[in-house]
Scaffold this active site. Structure first.
Site, short mmCIF file in Angstrom:
data_model
loop_
_atom_site.label_atom_id
_atom_site.label_comp_id
_atom_site.label_asym_id
_atom_site.label_seq_id
_atom_site.Cartn_x
_atom_site.Cartn_y
_atom_site.Cartn_z
CD1 TRP A 112 -1.22 5.57 7.69
CD2 TRP A 112 -0.40 4.53 9.34
NE1 TRP A 112 0.01 5.06 7.22
CE2 TRP A 112 0.45 4.29 8.20
CE3 TRP A 112 0.07 3.95 10.78
CZ2 TRP A 112 1.54 3.35 8.19
CZ3 TRP A 112 1.08 3.04 10.70
CH2 TRP A 112 1.93 2.74 9.48
CG ASP A 126 -6.16 18.57 8.73
OD1 ASP A 126 -5.96 18.30 7.53
OD2 ASP A 126 -6.09 18.04 9.81
CE1 TYR A 153 -2.66 7.26 4.63
CE2 TYR A 153 -0.36 6.31 4.37
CZ TYR A 153 -2.03 6.05 4.08
OH TYR A 153 -2.52 4.99 3.45
NE ARG A 154 -1.59 15.93 10.55
CZ ARG A 154 -2.64 16.13 10.52
NH1 ARG A 154 -3.33 16.64 9.49
NH2 ARG A 154 -3.50 15.82 11.60
CD GLU A 166 -2.44 2.84 -2.96
OE1 GLU A 166 -1.78 1.96 -2.94
OE2 GLU A 166 -3.51 3.02 -2.26
CG ASN A 183 -1.89 1.13 1.13
OD1 ASN A 183 -2.90 0.97 0.14
ND2 ASN A 183 -1.92 2.19 1.76
C1 LIG Z 1 -1.83 16.60 0.80
C2 LIG Z 1 -2.45 15.52 1.34
C3 LIG Z 1 -2.38 15.04 2.62
C4 LIG Z 1 -2.93 14.06 3.21
N1 LIG Z 1 -2.72 13.66 4.52
C5 LIG Z 1 -3.39 12.57 5.00
C6 LIG Z 1 -3.04 12.57 6.43
O1 LIG Z 1 -2.28 12.97 7.20
N2 LIG Z 1 -3.76 11.30 6.93
C7 LIG Z 1 -4.42 10.54 6.00
O2 LIG Z 1 -5.32 9.43 6.35
N3 LIG Z 1 -5.05 10.83 4.82
C8 LIG Z 1 -4.38 12.00 4.28
N4 LIG Z 1 -4.57 12.42 2.85
C9 LIG Z 1 -5.66 11.65 2.50
C10 LIG Z 1 -5.16 10.30 1.84
O3 LIG Z 1 -3.74 10.27 1.11
C11 LIG Z 1 -5.95 9.42 1.00
O4 LIG Z 1 -7.21 8.99 1.37
C12 LIG Z 1 -5.40 8.08 0.17
O5 LIG Z 1 -6.39 7.34 -0.43
C13 LIG Z 1 -4.95 7.23 1.56
O6 LIG Z 1 -4.17 6.06 0.89
P1 LIG Z 1 -4.97 4.70 1.46
O7 LIG Z 1 -6.26 4.68 0.93
O8 LIG Z 1 -4.08 3.56 0.67
O9 LIG Z 1 -4.81 4.58 2.77
C14 LIG Z 1 -3.68 13.36 2.31
C15 LIG Z 1 -4.15 13.81 1.04
C16 LIG Z 1 -3.36 14.91 0.53
C17 LIG Z 1 -3.63 15.11 -1.02
MN LIG Z 2 -4.52 2.07 -0.59
#
Ligand SMILES: Cc1cc2nc3c(=O)[nH]c(=O)nc-3n(C[C@H](O)[C@H](O)[C@H](O)COP(=O)(O)O)c2cc1C
Ligand SMILES: [Mn+2]
Length: 497
Positions: A187, A279, A173-174, A230, A169
């Site tokens: 997460w 945020d 995530y920040r 991804e 995966n």
């Molecule tokens: C700039 C940016 C920052 C993000 N920060 C977070 C974060 O801190 N935590 C989180 O869970 N998702 C965050 N997201 C959203 C996730 O990247 C997004 O939901 C993604 O689908 C997560 O991947 P996953 O589905 O494989 O978990 C962020 C998206 C962007 C564009």
């Molecule tokens: Mn995913």
């Protein structure tokens, strides 16, 4: 045109296209860069390469900040075109005849070629820092807003493996910097990275790639089903596989051309207070417990460039990452909910607050069916309000949508209050994660939906429109010539802001 191979190829492309400005003046990653970028993003300005952000490493920001740059990243004329590439593959039918078979094979090959490719070495290992040598303070990590708890890494691609299946995966995530060698890992509960973490007994290995080609960076933010890698999506959208190398201290593969990779681990029971963080909701997210990431190695290209993004009160740069997802996933959504014609997630709604959807309606209650479908579809299930309009309504024209909502609803009949899961960051519901949902059916109502006869909508007759088209020059009114009461597109665009 071949897609940018890495961040440097992307920067070169942006420069050739007049889409990047180098800032040689010193600028502070503590707040100052945010204020500069906030102004540039809101003015639709260029990507910025800060060459002196009080650090040995330059900082790239606003690479995704306009529709044009987003299209450049994908090598497409529009984001809908990128969606169609994916839709073409999803909608594949058994081919008829030789020509279709050949086309079908090409499509299948494009899927086969999307798988990431392992290579023996890559520039990401030009510099390898281990254990005590690791120091995150080398990087120009931004403290974005005055109330932020610390500097945050904001544009990472976080790589993990599902402890049960081994499937990869990648998510964005920040990461809040805690000290030289640890960060928090944000997460959220609905995310795949969190699921991998929850499935581990003890230690979960993690690698974080920073500074990627733009499509791979985008893909980390894409809401794919858990079992879909991804990096496969990135390979498909690029038309070229992502190259990976074995990481140095963890059993994970990392992009060979990344600028920077942080390798390390997270243990199941170690949590820290994460936040506050300004945020993308436009508010500070208060502190909450999140896992701690220990960095065991930091590998880099020579003169590595650090990528960043500012989120905050919309619109910000992430608006275009979200719009890319909105467009790219439309064909996939239509596969599950075929009556959907189009949809729009307003930037001002931070993506999860509102979804406007147009449908081809053919039976009573279909608008309600679609609301429930959206509330059951991947991360769209977190949508707080769904507005349903008829197929002829332009969902991107908020003036028109507002007109339909006002004109076509009986609040008693057409407003549905439901409940379900809400975005992790939504501060408004009484409980975190769970609360009310609003559905508004702004479609025309048919005779089976218990209303009086629906009136006819006003439109000028065809022959008069043609006559006025033909005679237009005689009136001496210049080139303003919109048919049938349509507003100028640029005005609609303006009203969207
Ligand atoms: C700039 C940016 C920052 C993000 N920060 C977070 C974060 O801190 N935590 C989180 O869970 N998702 C965050 N997201 C959203 C996730 O990247 C997004 O939901 C993604 O689908 C997560 O991947 P996953 O589905 O494989 O978990 C962020 C998206 C962007 C564009
Ligand atoms: Mn995913």
């Amino acid at each position: 045109m071949a897609p940018p191979r890495d961040l440097r190829g992307w920067i070169a492309l942006l420069e050739r296209e007049g889409e990047l400005v180098r800032v040689s003046a010193e600028a502070d990653p503590h707040l100052e860069i945010t204020e500069i970028v906030d102004r540039v993003v809101k003015a639709g300005g260029p990507a910025l390469l800060f060459e002196n952000p009080k650090s040995q490493h330059p900082l790239l920001i606003n690479q995704f900040g306009t529709e044009r740059r987003m299209c450049l990243a994908f090598g497409a004329d529009s984001l809908d075109e990128v969606g169609r590439r994916l839709g073409d593959v999803l909608e594949m039918q058994p081919p008829q005849g030789i020509a279709e078979k050949v086309r079908g094979l090409k499509k299948l090959k494009s899927i086969a070629d999307s798988r990431p490719k392992t290579v023996r070495s890559g520039p990401v290992h030009d510099v390898v820092l281990l254990d005590d040598e690791v120091d995150l303070r080398r990087l120009p990590i931004q403290t974005c807003w005055p109330g932020d708890a610390a500097p945050f890494i904001t544009l990472p691609a976080v790589i993990t493996r599902d402890p049960r299946t081994g499937s990869r995966n990648v998510g964005m995530y920040r990461m809040q910097v805690l000290d030289e060698r640890t960060t928090a890992m944000h997460w959220q509960i609905h995310k795949d990275g969190r699921a991998d973490y929850l499935m581990t007994d003890g230690k979960l290995e993690v690698a974080v790639a920073l500074g990627l080609d733009p499509v791979t960076a985008y893909s980390a933010s894409a809401p794919l089903p858990k079992h879909v890698d991804e990096l496969m999506l990135a390979g498909f959208l690029r038309g070229e596989a992502v190259e990976l190398v074995q990481a140095r201290t963890v059993d994970l593969e990392v992009p060979a051309n990344a600028e920077i990779v942080l390798e390390g681990y997270i243990t199941k029971d170690e949590l820290t207070a994460e936040g506050p963080f300004g945020d993308h909701t436009g508010y500070y997210t208060p502190p909450e417990a999140f896992p701690v990431f220990h960095v065991t190695a930091m590998t880099m290209r020579r003169d590595a460039i650090y990528p960043s993004i500012v989120v905050g009160k919309p619109p910000q740069e992430d608006a275009w990452l979200g719009k890319a997802t909105e467009r790219i996933f439309l064909p996939a959504i239509r596969m599950s909910v075929p009556e959907i014609v189009d949809y729009d997630l307003p930037v001002a709604g931070a993506f999860h607050n509102c979804c406007i959807v147009s449908i081809r309606k053919s039976f009573p209650g279909q608008a309600q069916k679609v609301m429930h479908a959206i509330w059951g579809l991947g991360l769209l299930s977190l949508t707080k309000a769904v507005v349903v309009v008829d197929e002829w309504v332009d969902v991107h024209d908020y003036e028109e949508v507002f007109f339909r909502v006002g004109a076509n609803i009986d609040p008693k009949r057409d407003v549905l209050i439901s409940e379900g899961p809400l975005d992790h960051l939504d501060h408004a519901p009484s409980l975190q994660f769970y609360g009310g949902k609003l559905g508004i059916d702004a479609t025309h109502k048919g005779p089976d939906e218990g209303t009086r006869p629906w009136p006819e909508e006003i439109a000028m007759s065809e022959d008069v429109r043609r006559l006025v088209d033909e005679r237009w020059d005689e009136y001496g009114l210049g080139p303003v010539r919109q048919g049938n009461g349509r507003r100028d597109r640029s005005l609609s665009q303006l009203l969207r802001r």
